[in-house]
Design a protein around this motif. Structure first.
Motif: not given
Lengths: 263, 311
Positions: A172, A105, A97-101, A108-109, A115, A112-113, A133
């Motif tokens: 996700r 968020d 995972l994106f640990k800082g997000m 939402m990543t 969008m 991304n594809l 968005e």
């Protein structure tokens, strides 16, 4: 699975996947297929090549020789970006995972594809990009509701307990609305209740969105309960393939798991 | 007692005795600081998006400034020259991605750092081969006049630089926090593998980031070059960005700005009030000392993300 389940056509067909790291053969011409809408399990002892198999399917590893056909399109090797845009999403054994997000968020990543507005619009954050968005935000919220993680929407995922991180990772993957979901040990390290929850989510996803699921799991009772067909790998070779009952009765599988007696 | 007096009492008495002068020193420090921030910004952007500590940022500033001056010397109009230079920086971003980053996906940070050091020399060399190594004057038409405002002496060029930096930061902060592209950038910075799995095209993202860093380098190059002339020593200002980054945190855009301001102010104040006690010229090293001491108390910087590792 008590009732008879109906499946569609072959969605994924892997043929003769071979992969080696240096002199070690991780996979030795493994072939199997996955039908649309089924829950397919890959099992095997540690180091059997299960995760490597998933990595080949979504393009992290480039097998030396093989054909991977997804939705009828044949590829010699997959590219990660290509796999994702064709509708393959996945989770990882050791949570990526994106640990800082925040949870939101992260989810939402996953979209991304989807969008479509180009990068310039997005960076200006203006006009059509804002509308887009918001639509994606709605879709992400639906997934969050589905997996019942509303309460941690704004929490940075690095702070969440392990079980919840696993769920966020699944969220996700689901946000991408995949046709096929690759789950690498979705229940590893969970307690009994968490495992039951996870099983329920996986089956719900499979039923409600008719998402095809390929999963790796070590907990045999879980595998036998939720999967329709099982592939068994041992030392990079396929040793069995069939319904849970057939696999359980297979002598080679029993040997691989319990060891063979040498006289 | 004598020592205590020179280091801990006298400087503060001096400060209190002339408040207008103190304000001028602080403002002077902020103006210098905002210039450090501009360079630090470039570092932060690349660090956020590729985990590379881009040692070459200073060289990129020099290269951008040299290219701009070189074009202007050949009588290219200012606006066109800026656009062309930006084009060159974007072209370089493509080359860096294609020939450096793509080969080094998933490598350890130290490897990428070494590559950045190499890149630094390439930029330095290429810039000088292409445009020569003489000190060049860069005049982009920003007035450089001093004026008094409420009894305090200000410089119009410094003010212009400060406004530019402020606008740049506002735009970048919005870009990172609010847009899908910004989210993709943060995702790539956080975890390559996960970013690949959700289908974020790593290569495109890198080109975008290095282009943006090139743009920031160009802005910094115009500001520094306009003030001090375009010369080789521009590379060295990159080193001044280090204490700024330590103070502000490597991942934080606002941190780069506040860190820059703080370092600028510290530096000027220490030089003016403590300088004599050390025999002068402490501006050069004071910032590093301050950063070192700061590091002991808050290793992640003022605004850095504190990622908690589960054991």
């Amino acid at each position: 699975m008590t009732q008879e389940r109906q499946f569609g056509n072959t969605i994924l067909n892997v043929e003769n996947v071979s992969l080696s790291f240096g002199g070690v053969k991780a996979l030795d011409s493994v072939s199997f297929d996955v039908l649309e809408g089924e829950v397919r399990a890959i099992i095997g002892p540690n180091g059997a090549g299960k995760s490597s198999m998933l990595n080949c399917i979504n393009g992290f590893y480039k097998p030396t020789e093989c054909t991977i056909a997804f939705k009828g399109e044949s590829h010699h090797q997959m590219e990660t970006h290509q796999a994702a845009s064709m509708g393959i999403a996945r989770t990882f054994q050791n949570i990526a995972l994106f640990k800082g997000m925040t949870t939101l968020d992260n989810v939402m990543t996953g979209r991304n594809l989807k969008m479509k507005k180009n990068f310039l619009w997005q960076s200006l954050y203006f006009g059509p990009a804002v509308k887009e968005e918001l639509e994606h935000r709605e879709a992400a919220e639906r997934v969050i509701d589905f997996l019942e993680i509303e309460s941690i929407r704004k929490t940075v995922v690095g702070r969440l307990p392990y079980g919840l991180q696993k769920r966020v990772e699944l969220a996700r993957a689901l946000a991408a609305e995949p046709e096929m979901l690759l789950l690498d040990e979705p229940m590893a390290g969970m307690n009994h209740e968490e495992k039951e929850d996870m099983c329920r989510y996986i089956l719900d996803v499979n039923e409600q969105f008719s998402t095809t699921i390929v999963l790796i799991e070590h907990d045999m009772s879980v595998v036998m309960d939720i999967s329709d067909r099982v592939v068994v790998l041992d030392y990079g070779e396929k040793i069995a393939d069939g319904t849970p009952d057939e696999v359980r009765a297979n002598q080679r599988v029993v040997d691989a798991y319990l060891g063979v007696k040498h006289d | 007692m004598e020592v205590l007096n020179t280091f801990f009492v006298a400087p503060f008495l001096d400060m209190g005795s002339d408040l207008i002068f103190l304000t001028e020193v602080i403002i002077g420090g902020m103006m210098a600081g905002i210039m450090y921030s501009l360079v630090a910004l470039g570092f932060v952007l690349i660090y956020k998006a590729s985990g590379v500590f881009n040692y070459a940022q200073g060289a990129m500033v020099l290269f951008a400034a040299l290219t701009l001056v070189g074009l202007m010397e050949r009588h290219v109009p200012l606006v066109l020259a800026i656009i062309l230079t930006m084009g060159v920086m974007i072209g370089l971003a493509f080359l860096i991605e294609r020939y450096m980053l793509r080969k080094l996906v998933n490598q350890a940070q130290i490897i990428l750092f070494m590559a950045a050091i190499g890149l630094n020399f390439v930029f330095e060399g290429a810039g000088q081969i292409a445009w020569g190594s003489n000190v060049k004057k860069l005049d982009v038409g920003i007035p450089d006049k001093s004026f008094e405002f409420g009894g305090i002496l200000l410089n119009s060029f410094d003010l212009f630089a400060a406004c530019t930096a402020a606008i740049l930061v506002a735009i970048l902060a919005l870009f990172f926090q609010k847009t899908p592209t910004g989210r993709a950038l943060r995702a790539v910075a956080d975890d390559h593998q996960a970013a690949l799995a959700v289908g974020i095209p790593l290569n495109t993202i890198w080109v975008i980031v290095w282009s943006v860093a090139g743009f920031v380098a160009l802005v910094a190059g115009i500001m520094w070059g306009g003030k001090a002339g375009v010369q080789f020593s521009l590379v060295l200002i990159a080193l001044k960005a280090l204490p700024v980054l330590i103070l502000g945190g490597f991942e934080s855009v606002p941190g780069a700005i506040i860190g820059g301001l703080l370092i600028g102010i510290f530096e000027k104040i220490s030089e003016v009030y403590w300088g004599p006690a050390f025999g002068g010229a402490i501006e050069g090293w004071f910032a590093y000392m301050a950063a070192l001491i700061f590091l002991m108390f808050r290793p992640q910087g003022l605004f850095g993300e504190k990622i908690i590792e589960r054991v």
